[in-house]
Write an enzyme that holds these catalytic residues in place. Structure first.
Site, PDB file in Angstrom:
ATOM      1  N   ARG A  37      27.883 -26.254-145.491  1.00 41.38           N
ATOM      2  CA  ARG A  37      27.686 -27.471-146.174  1.00 41.38           C
ATOM      3  C   ARG A  37      28.143 -27.494-147.562  1.00 41.38           C
ATOM      4  NH1 ARG A  37      28.651 -28.759-141.593  1.00 41.38           N
ATOM      5  NH2 ARG A  37      27.550 -30.336-140.243  1.00 41.38           N
TER       6      ARG A  37
ATOM      7  N   SER B 259      24.308 -36.674-140.849  1.00 39.41           N
ATOM      8  CA  SER B 259      23.032 -35.691-140.977  1.00 39.41           C
ATOM      9  C   SER B 259      22.613 -36.068-142.357  1.00 39.41           C
ATOM     10  CB  SER B 259      23.309 -34.199-140.897  1.00 39.41           C
ATOM     11  OG  SER B 259      23.727 -33.990-139.821  1.00 39.41           O
TER      12      SER B 259
ATOM     13  N   GLU C 153      21.326 -33.957-147.610  1.00 43.89           N
ATOM     14  CA  GLU C 153      22.941 -33.603-147.632  1.00 43.89           C
ATOM     15  C   GLU C 153      23.833 -34.576-148.497  1.00 43.89           C
ATOM     16  OE1 GLU C 153      26.837 -32.709-145.084  1.00 43.89           O
ATOM     17  OE2 GLU C 153      25.085 -33.761-144.095  1.00 43.89           O
TER      18      GLU C 153
HETATM   19  N1  EPU Z   1      16.912 -30.569-132.441  1.00 48.81           N
HETATM   20  C1  EPU Z   1      15.849 -31.018-132.041  1.00 48.81           C
HETATM   21  N2  EPU Z   1      15.394 -32.227-132.507  1.00 48.81           N
HETATM   22  C2  EPU Z   1      16.113 -33.002-133.267  1.00 48.81           C
HETATM   23  C3  EPU Z   1      17.647 -32.450-133.591  1.00 48.81           C
HETATM   24  C4  EPU Z   1      17.849 -31.322-133.250  1.00 48.81           C
HETATM   25  O1  EPU Z   1      15.130 -30.245-131.394  1.00 48.81           O
HETATM   26  O2  EPU Z   1      15.846 -33.892-133.727  1.00 48.81           O
HETATM   27  C5  EPU Z   1      17.592 -29.062-131.934  1.00 48.81           C
HETATM   28  C6  EPU Z   1      18.546 -29.329-130.898  1.00 48.81           C
HETATM   29  O3  EPU Z   1      17.888 -29.460-129.493  1.00 48.81           O
HETATM   30  C7  EPU Z   1      19.350 -28.005-131.111  1.00 48.81           C
HETATM   31  C8  EPU Z   1      19.212 -27.784-132.375  1.00 48.81           C
HETATM   32  O4  EPU Z   1      18.306 -28.620-132.955  1.00 48.81           O
HETATM   33  O5  EPU Z   1      18.562 -27.059-130.299  1.00 48.81           O
HETATM   34  C9  EPU Z   1      20.539 -28.238-133.353  1.00 48.81           C
HETATM   35  O6  EPU Z   1      20.846 -29.583-132.905  1.00 48.81           O
HETATM   36  P1  EPU Z   1      22.360 -30.085-132.880  1.00 48.81           P
HETATM   37  O7  EPU Z   1      23.363 -29.369-132.171  1.00 48.81           O
HETATM   38  O8  EPU Z   1      22.642 -31.517-132.387  1.00 48.81           O
HETATM   39  O9  EPU Z   1      23.103 -30.200-134.397  1.00 48.81           O
HETATM   40  P2  EPU Z   1      22.277 -30.305-135.886  1.00 48.81           P
HETATM   41  O10 EPU Z   1      21.911 -28.936-136.281  1.00 48.81           O
HETATM   42  O11 EPU Z   1      21.228 -31.255-135.758  1.00 48.81           O
HETATM   43  C10 EPU Z   1      24.534 -30.047-136.924  1.00 48.81           C
HETATM   44  C11 EPU Z   1      25.389 -30.852-138.082  1.00 48.81           C
HETATM   45  C12 EPU Z   1      26.038 -31.950-137.570  1.00 48.81           C
HETATM   46  C13 EPU Z   1      27.039 -31.545-136.442  1.00 48.81           C
HETATM   47  C14 EPU Z   1      26.073 -30.969-135.306  1.00 48.81           C
HETATM   48  C15 EPU Z   1      26.905 -30.309-134.224  1.00 48.81           C
HETATM   49  C16 EPU Z   1      24.321 -30.233-140.212  1.00 48.81           C
HETATM   50  C17 EPU Z   1      23.693 -30.683-141.414  1.00 48.81           C
HETATM   51  N3  EPU Z   1      24.472 -31.350-139.183  1.00 48.81           N
HETATM   52  O12 EPU Z   1      23.494 -31.033-136.644  1.00 48.81           O
HETATM   53  O13 EPU Z   1      26.889 -32.722-138.468  1.00 48.81           O
HETATM   54  O14 EPU Z   1      27.549 -32.779-135.738  1.00 48.81           O
HETATM   55  O15 EPU Z   1      25.500 -29.765-135.958  1.00 48.81           O
HETATM   56  O16 EPU Z   1      27.825 -29.307-134.684  1.00 48.81           O
HETATM   57  O17 EPU Z   1      24.921 -29.102-140.238  1.00 48.81           O
HETATM   58  C18 EPU Z   1      26.859 -34.292-140.379  1.00 48.81           C
HETATM   59  O18 EPU Z   1      26.716 -33.277-141.042  1.00 48.81           O
HETATM   60  O19 EPU Z   1      26.776 -35.448-140.643  1.00 48.81           O
HETATM   61  C19 EPU Z   1      26.605 -33.838-138.864  1.00 48.81           C
HETATM   62  C20 EPU Z   1      26.480 -34.916-138.003  1.00 48.81           C
END
Ligand code: EPU
Length: 340
Positions: free
Chosen positions: A165, A239, A335
């Site tokens: 990012r 995010s 972010e």
């Molecule tokens: N999780 C939780 N609680 C939450 C959120 C997430 O326990 O409230 C856990 C999920 O269960 C999972 C892990 O955290 O085990 C990762 O969650 P997820 O795959 O939903 O993705 P993320 O890490 O929360 C990132 C990106 C998103 C992107 C998703 C999918 C960043 C800052 N965000 O989110 O990007 O869509 O992965 O690849 O890296 C964005 O940048 O605006 C964005 C939406």
């Protein structure tokens, strides 16, 4: 190119906050970039390049400089061989329509980044990524106006200094380059497993065993709609925090207390900890603080439900950052960039 005065930034940012921009110009060509930059320079105004406004936060007092609203169009094949096709895309093109067109051309490499709001020119700035792909993987080069030398330059992917990012465009060289187009080298091969965990889980749950570009796109769009609020309905900036990158030793106590801590091993002694999980464990999931709603499906996303201004967002953000620090001794970071 016209220069407009006092344009409300809340109408140009998906978080729907922000006072007026002193000067505002719609940029449709590389010539417009030069003209707008010269205008800002002559009037001693700072400038800020705005794409879709989906990853930026504006302040109540607005912006005392020139907003360049990037609208440069273009989608052109610039190279082709038996394995790949390189496409040059105008910075103002809507990112998701680029993904759609690439898929129609049977080109792979950005299909997992379906449904991301914003423009093509903004994509390299924060090295956008989702479901196992990031723009750094396919980006060949960026054409930009270098305000330091006042010339047009081409930067290679390496020169963009990509990391999670992040890029030179929002760190070491912030404000120096005005991106006018990006070139992506996309592959002619079909998508191949292994897929990102939640994408594979979706395929398993839906008994999908054949993976075409359209199937991947539709799966991603379906997952996104189930987890992420639509900014057209619920104002948000995707995010709101970056995932935390920590060293192994920082996790000793957390691991003991939470054996199910989700972790991504970055392979260099660092681990990516989902900030959404940290915020959820700190008790904020679904909560309303100062008019800001912590999304109930992924706590990484903040929604402007009833904020009266930037102060409300800052108060909610600082409360969340403080609670995560107190609970886990991990410092999380915002972010979206701020227009200032
Ligand atoms: N999780 C939780 N609680 C939450 C959120 C997430 O326990 O409230 C856990 C999920 O269960 C999972 C892990 O955290 O085990 C990762 O969650 P997820 O795959 O939903 O993705 P993320 O890490 O929360 C990132 C990106 C998103 C992107 C998703 C999918 C960043 C800052 N965000 O989110 O990007 O869509 O992965 O690849 O890296 C964005 O940048 O605006 C964005 C939406």
């Amino acid at each position: 190119m016209d220069i407009h005065a006092d344009i409300p930034l809340k109408n140009f940012t998906t978080f729907k906050l922000g006072g007026p921009a002193k000067a505002f110009a719609e940029i449709h060509s590389a010539q417009d970039v030069v003209q707008a930059y010269q205008y800002a320079k002559a009037n001693q105004l700072p400038f800020f390049v705005l794409g879709g406004g989906s990853n930026v936060i504006a302040h109540d007092e607005g912006y005392t400089g020139l907003i360049m609203h990037m609208r440069i169009a273009g989608f052109e094949v610039v190279a082709d061989d038996s394995f790949s096709t390189t496409i040059k895309i105008g910075a103002g093109e809507a990112w998701d329509s680029v993904v759609q067109r690439a898929i129609q051309m049977r080109l792979a490499g950005i299909e997992a980044m379906s449904g991301i709001p914003g423009t093509a020119g903004a994509a390299p700035v924060q090295n956008v990524g989702a479901y196992g792909q990031e723009i750094a993987d396919t980006l060949q080069s960026v054409d930009a106006y270098d305000t330091q030398t006042e010339t047009f330059v081409t930067l290679t992917s390496e020169q963009c200094g990509f990391s999670y990012r992040n890029s030179i465009f929002r760190s070491s060289d912030m404000g120096r380059y005005i991106i006018i187009s990006i070139s992506l080298r996309l592959s002619k091969s079909a998508p191949q497993p292994p897929f990102y965990d939640s994408l594979q889980k979706y395929f398993d749950d839906h008994k999908i065993t054949i993976y075409t570009l359209e199937i991947v796109r539709n799966a991603v769009l379906d997952i996104r709609t189930s987890k992420l609020p639509d900014p057209k309905i619920l104002p948000n900036a995707g995010s709101f925090f970056k995932n935390a990158i920590v060293e192994d030793w920082q996790l000793t106590d957390i691991r003991a207390q939470y054996p199910n801590l989700p972790l991504f091993d970055m392979g260099d002694g660092h681990f990516k900890v989902p900030t959404g999980w940290l915020i959820e464990q700190a008790g904020f999931k679904g909560k309303l603080l100062h008019g800001i709603r912590v999304n109930d499906k992924n706590s990484l996303v903040l929604i402007n439900e009833a904020a009266t201004g930037y102060g409300d967002l800052a108060a909610a953000r600082d409360e969340i950052i403080g609670a995560v620090r107190d609970t886990f001794r991990i410092q999380i970071e915002q972010e979206p960039l701020e227009i200032s």
